[in-house]
Design an enzyme around this catalytic site. Structure first.
Site, short mmCIF file in Angstrom:
data_model
loop_
_atom_site.label_atom_id
_atom_site.label_comp_id
_atom_site.label_asym_id
_atom_site.label_seq_id
_atom_site.Cartn_x
_atom_site.Cartn_y
_atom_site.Cartn_z
N ASP A 140 -40.67 -16.71 37.70
CA ASP A 140 -40.52 -17.88 36.82
C ASP A 140 -41.48 -18.98 37.26
O ASP A 140 -41.41 -19.45 38.40
CB ASP A 140 -39.07 -18.37 36.83
CG ASP A 140 -38.80 -19.27 35.62
OD1 ASP A 140 -39.50 -19.15 34.60
OD2 ASP A 140 -37.87 -20.10 35.71
N HIS A 147 -42.22 -31.39 32.20
CA HIS A 147 -40.96 -31.02 32.86
C HIS A 147 -41.05 -31.32 34.37
O HIS A 147 -40.14 -31.92 34.95
CB HIS A 147 -40.66 -29.54 32.63
CG HIS A 147 -39.51 -29.01 33.42
ND1 HIS A 147 -38.20 -29.35 33.16
CD2 HIS A 147 -39.46 -28.16 34.49
CE1 HIS A 147 -37.39 -28.73 34.02
NE2 HIS A 147 -38.13 -28.01 34.84
N GLU A 212 -32.51 -23.79 30.38
CA GLU A 212 -33.93 -24.13 30.42
C GLU A 212 -34.63 -23.42 29.28
O GLU A 212 -34.52 -22.19 29.13
CB GLU A 212 -34.55 -23.74 31.77
CG GLU A 212 -34.04 -24.63 32.91
CD GLU A 212 -34.84 -24.48 34.20
OE1 GLU A 212 -35.49 -23.44 34.39
OE2 GLU A 212 -34.81 -25.42 35.02
N GLU A 214 -37.53 -21.79 27.71
CA GLU A 214 -38.76 -21.16 28.21
C GLU A 214 -39.21 -20.05 27.28
O GLU A 214 -38.45 -19.56 26.45
CB GLU A 214 -38.52 -20.54 29.60
CG GLU A 214 -37.97 -21.51 30.63
CD GLU A 214 -38.07 -20.99 32.06
OE1 GLU A 214 -38.84 -20.03 32.30
OE2 GLU A 214 -37.39 -21.56 32.93
N ASP A 246 -33.49 -19.76 31.15
CA ASP A 246 -33.29 -19.66 32.60
C ASP A 246 -32.11 -20.57 32.95
O ASP A 246 -32.28 -21.68 33.45
CB ASP A 246 -34.58 -20.09 33.31
CG ASP A 246 -34.44 -20.10 34.82
OD1 ASP A 246 -33.61 -19.34 35.35
OD2 ASP A 246 -35.16 -20.88 35.46
N ARG A 250 -27.21 -26.86 38.44
CA ARG A 250 -27.97 -27.94 39.08
C ARG A 250 -27.35 -28.41 40.39
O ARG A 250 -28.08 -28.85 41.29
CB ARG A 250 -28.11 -29.12 38.12
CG ARG A 250 -28.81 -28.81 36.81
CD ARG A 250 -30.23 -28.32 37.03
NE ARG A 250 -30.93 -28.11 35.76
CZ ARG A 250 -32.08 -27.45 35.67
NH1 ARG A 250 -32.66 -26.97 36.75
NH2 ARG A 250 -32.67 -27.29 34.50
N GLN A 253 -28.23 -25.84 42.91
CA GLN A 253 -29.67 -25.96 43.15
C GLN A 253 -29.99 -27.12 44.10
O GLN A 253 -30.78 -26.98 45.02
CB GLN A 253 -30.38 -26.16 41.80
CG GLN A 253 -31.90 -26.17 41.88
CD GLN A 253 -32.54 -26.32 40.49
OE1 GLN A 253 -31.85 -26.42 39.49
NE2 GLN A 253 -33.86 -26.34 40.45
N LYS A 266 -30.05 -19.89 40.12
CA LYS A 266 -30.84 -19.41 38.99
C LYS A 266 -30.59 -17.94 38.68
O LYS A 266 -30.97 -17.48 37.60
CB LYS A 266 -32.34 -19.55 39.35
CG LYS A 266 -32.80 -20.98 39.56
CD LYS A 266 -33.11 -21.62 38.25
CE LYS A 266 -33.89 -22.90 38.44
NZ LYS A 266 -34.31 -23.43 37.14
N THR A 270 -30.01 -14.78 33.05
CA THR A 270 -31.22 -15.17 32.33
C THR A 270 -31.14 -14.45 30.99
O THR A 270 -30.90 -13.24 30.95
CB THR A 270 -32.49 -14.73 33.08
OG1 THR A 270 -32.46 -15.27 34.40
CG2 THR A 270 -33.75 -15.22 32.37
N GLU A 385 -33.00 -33.20 32.12
CA GLU A 385 -33.93 -34.24 31.68
C GLU A 385 -33.33 -35.09 30.56
O GLU A 385 -33.45 -36.32 30.57
CB GLU A 385 -35.22 -33.60 31.18
CG GLU A 385 -36.00 -32.86 32.25
CD GLU A 385 -36.94 -31.83 31.63
OE1 GLU A 385 -38.03 -32.21 31.22
OE2 GLU A 385 -36.55 -30.64 31.53
MN MN Z 1 -36.97 -21.97 34.95
#
Ligand code: MN
Length: 440
Positions: A140, A147, A212, A214, A246, A250, A253, A266, A270, A385
């Site tokens: 990834d 971002h 996420e 993507e 993804d 948080r 993380q 993560k 997915t 975000e």
């Molecule tokens: Mn990602």
């Protein structure tokens, strides 16, 4: 063979199909022809390759049994009919391109194949779609500078972008075993959570579950161990693209990511879309790779004339359907939209950089582009975000709001390409629902 990126007769916007739904507005007109793997729902049939056309799936195994093509197109069809697309991916661009041309002709209005429609088509509503390929390795990337800057600002307000960003296509190695096709739901993951202050960490269900937005890029022909893929050849090693979510915890993380980067935050899930849109289908939507004046040029191995027009204008969207919306019969709401054209790095640069040290890439390996956020705050591709780290809840209407995802939330990614004078093509969707955490 026409060069990578050239448009040809298969992109003619005037083309119509004998499959009527392909001629109505939608993601899968005759100009798209994305590959997937399917069987009829509720059966134990073997999975086999298919092509989305309108609201139908063209059964490539049934088509191959009729031996309609010759030469490279016949070779491509035999590979595409298999229970996974790895063999088609590994065969490189030539059979794939020949198959696209042959399929475009065979599905065109007036083509004789129309007489066999009943044996060849399965309605998508009656199809079960599987992972299109066996993914050996998943990497990834972090290719959106918007971002990277927005996330960096949350952690380092004075110094949001790390000094390597504009030079290296940054990535981490992800977990292929947790990649699932759209529609496969998953429980809220558990992990180590660190309360503020001096309190020790606890094990618990994540309270800051995020998505996420993507794209995924499937590797086609593999690379030779020890040999880098030059940038001018990189697109010959790319098969096509899909939507990719993804999912990210948080809080997990934030506690685990130093010093080695993402791990359990993560790799629990997915989600990818089932249809793979080929590089050939995307050719009309190539665009200039935009770098603002004064920004450094990439190192020579990551720069070249083809790559400067090697970005793709792919519109991306995130939609959210909460359990309350479902119960009330209210439609999902769109949270944000962005474009892959705003990416700092192209897919070709990601592949070339990945191989520069001699790392072997195999057919069916998957490269995530990283969260694709646009330059405007409302174009952010994650809740992290959009809610500024969970500090500003997002209003969803009818009294609902979110900082992070709740149980029952279904996140839907959509994507597609628009350009004047060109037929719209789309990616379908990648969606999954967050289920309650499993009992401890
Ligand atoms: Mn990602």
């Amino acid at each position: 063979m026409s060069p990578v990126g050239a448009t040809d007769a298969t992109h003619d916007p005037a083309l119509e199909s004998w499959v009527p739904s392909a001629n109505a507005p939608g993601d899968f007109p005759l100009q798209n022809l994305p590959f997937g793997v399917f069987r009829r729902k509720g059966t134990s049939e073997e999975f086999r390759g298919g092509v989305a056309i309108g609201d139908q799936v063209l059964d490539l195994a049934a088509l191959a049994a009729r031996t309609p093509f010759t030469g490279p197109a016949a070779a491509g069809l035999a590979l595409a009919a298999q229970p996974s697309l790895n063999a088609l991916m590994g065969a490189g661009a030539a059979p794939r391109r020949a198959l696209r041309v042959a399929l475009s002709q065979a599905l065109r209005r007036g083509a004789p194949l129309a007489a066999a429609a009943d044996c060849l088509l399965v309605p998508q509503a009656h199809a079960e779609l599987d992972m299109p390929a066996r993914v050996g390795d998943f990497t990834d990337f972090y290719a959106s500078i918007h971002h990277a800057t927005a996330v960096g600002r949350l952690f380092r307000p004075d110094n949001p972008l790390l000094p390597n960003y504009k030079w290296i296509p940054i990535a981490y190695h992800g977990r292929a075993s947790s990649i699932r096709v759209s529609g496969v739901d998953f429980p809220r993951p558990r992990g180590q959570l660190k309360p503020a202050g001096d309190a020790p960490p606890v094990l618990g269900a994540t309270q800051r579950l995020d998505y996420e937005l993507e794209l995924g890029v499937y590797v086609g022909a593999g690379s030779i161990p020890g040999a880098a893929v030059p940038l001018r050849e990189a697109e010959d090693h790319l098969f096509g693209m899909c939507l990719l979510n993804d999912w990210s915890a948080r809080d997990v993380q934030a506690w685990e990511y130093q010093p080695l980067g993402p791990f359990l935050a993560k790799n629990f899930a997915t989600t990818v879309s089932p249809w793979v849109v080929t590089l050939e289908a995307l050719a009309p939507f190539r665009t200039a790779l935009r770098r603002p004046d004064g920004e450094p040029a990439p190192l020579p191995y990551l720069d070249g004339p083809e790559n400067r027009s090697g970005a793709f204008d792919i519109g991306l969207e995130v939609w959210l359907e909460t359990a309350t919306m479902r119960r009330a019969g209210r439609p999902a709401v769109r949270l944000s939209h962005s474009s892959f054209a705003d990416s700092w790095w192209t897919a070709a640069q990601m592949l070339t950089h990945h191989s520069v040290n001699g790392c072997k890439l195999r057919p069916g390996d998957l490269l995530g582009t990283g969260t694709q956020s646009g330059p405007a705050p409302q174009e952010a591709g994650s809740l992290l975000e959009l809610t500024r780290g969970g500090r500003e809840p997002l209003e969803l209407g009818d009294g609902e709001s979110r900082t992070f995802l709740e149980d029952g939330d279904r996140v839907i990614l959509r994507g597609g390409c628009e350009r004047p004078g060109v037929r719209h093509i789309g990616f379908g969707e990648a969606s999954a629902t967050v289920l309650p955490a499993l009992p401890a």
